[in-house]
Write a protein that holds these residues in place. Sequence first.
Motif, PDB file in Angstrom:
ATOM      1  N   TYR A  17       0.834  -1.206   0.000  1.00 44.53           N
ATOM      2  CA  TYR A  17       0.000   0.000   0.000  1.00 44.53           C
ATOM      3  C   TYR A  17       0.867   1.254   0.000  1.00 44.53           C
ATOM      4  O   TYR A  17       0.562   2.228  -0.677  1.00 44.53           O
ATOM      5  CB  TYR A  17      -0.943  -0.025   1.206  1.00 44.53           C
ATOM      6  N   GLY A  21      -0.411   2.296  -3.244  1.00 40.81           N
ATOM      7  CA  GLY A  21      -1.753   2.669  -2.801  1.00 40.81           C
ATOM      8  C   GLY A  21      -2.386   3.784  -3.612  1.00 40.81           C
ATOM      9  O   GLY A  21      -3.584   3.765  -3.872  1.00 40.81           O
ATOM     10  N   THR A  22      -1.585   4.741  -4.041  1.00 43.01           N
ATOM     11  CA  THR A  22      -2.147   5.866  -4.798  1.00 43.01           C
ATOM     12  C   THR A  22      -2.646   5.448  -6.178  1.00 43.01           C
ATOM     13  O   THR A  22      -3.363   6.206  -6.828  1.00 43.01           O
ATOM     14  CB  THR A  22      -1.116   7.005  -4.953  1.00 43.01           C
ATOM     15  N   SER A  26     -10.200   5.384  -4.920  1.00 45.19           N
ATOM     16  CA  SER A  26     -10.349   5.958  -3.578  1.00 45.19           C
ATOM     17  C   SER A  26     -11.108   4.999  -2.660  1.00 45.19           C
ATOM     18  O   SER A  26     -10.797   4.903  -1.465  1.00 45.19           O
ATOM     19  CB  SER A  26     -11.036   7.318  -3.635  1.00 45.19           C
ATOM     20  N   GLN A  29      -8.659   2.347  -1.599  1.00 40.01           N
ATOM     21  CA  GLN A  29      -7.747   2.928  -0.615  1.00 40.01           C
ATOM     22  C   GLN A  29      -8.402   2.998   0.757  1.00 40.01           C
ATOM     23  O   GLN A  29      -7.789   2.629   1.770  1.00 40.01           O
ATOM     24  CB  GLN A  29      -7.318   4.334  -1.048  1.00 40.01           C
ATOM     25  N   SER A  30      -9.636   3.450   0.797  1.00 35.11           N
ATOM     26  CA  SER A  30     -10.360   3.571   2.065  1.00 35.11           C
ATOM     27  C   SER A  30     -10.523   2.214   2.735  1.00 35.11           C
ATOM     28  O   SER A  30     -10.270   2.071   3.941  1.00 35.11           O
ATOM     29  CB  SER A  30     -11.739   4.178   1.844  1.00 35.11           C
TER      30      SER A  30
END
Length: 122
Positions: A17, A21-22, A26, A29-30
């Motif tokens: 991550y 992760g980017t 979204s 990621q959350s």
Amino acid sequence: MAEDQMLERTNRMNLLYDFYGTLLTSKQQSILALYYQDNYSLGEIATELSVTRQAVYEHLKRAEQTLEDYESKLRMADQYARRADISEQLQQLIMRQKVEFREELLELLEQLQTIDDSNKPE
């Protein structure tokens, strides 16, 4: 899954991550952050995000697979870990050298580590 395996899996996912992760959505990621960093259960995440537990599970598994796919292609986390291991071995070897060489060798090692640390994502 045994506790050691769970911890190893959590550490691996957190490392991946950090690197990739980017590149996730979204929502992925959350979910990953809540599950692996905040230690939420699937049910707690489902409540938090107002979705089903099954949806959370599917997003989590898809995100994990995406991180593994990135790592299998790019190998950034593996290379970082290997460099860290070699740095540790070098430091141990340096400490066994004559005092007159230690300071210069340690300074060079520190420079290498600084370069590597500046390339590791936060």
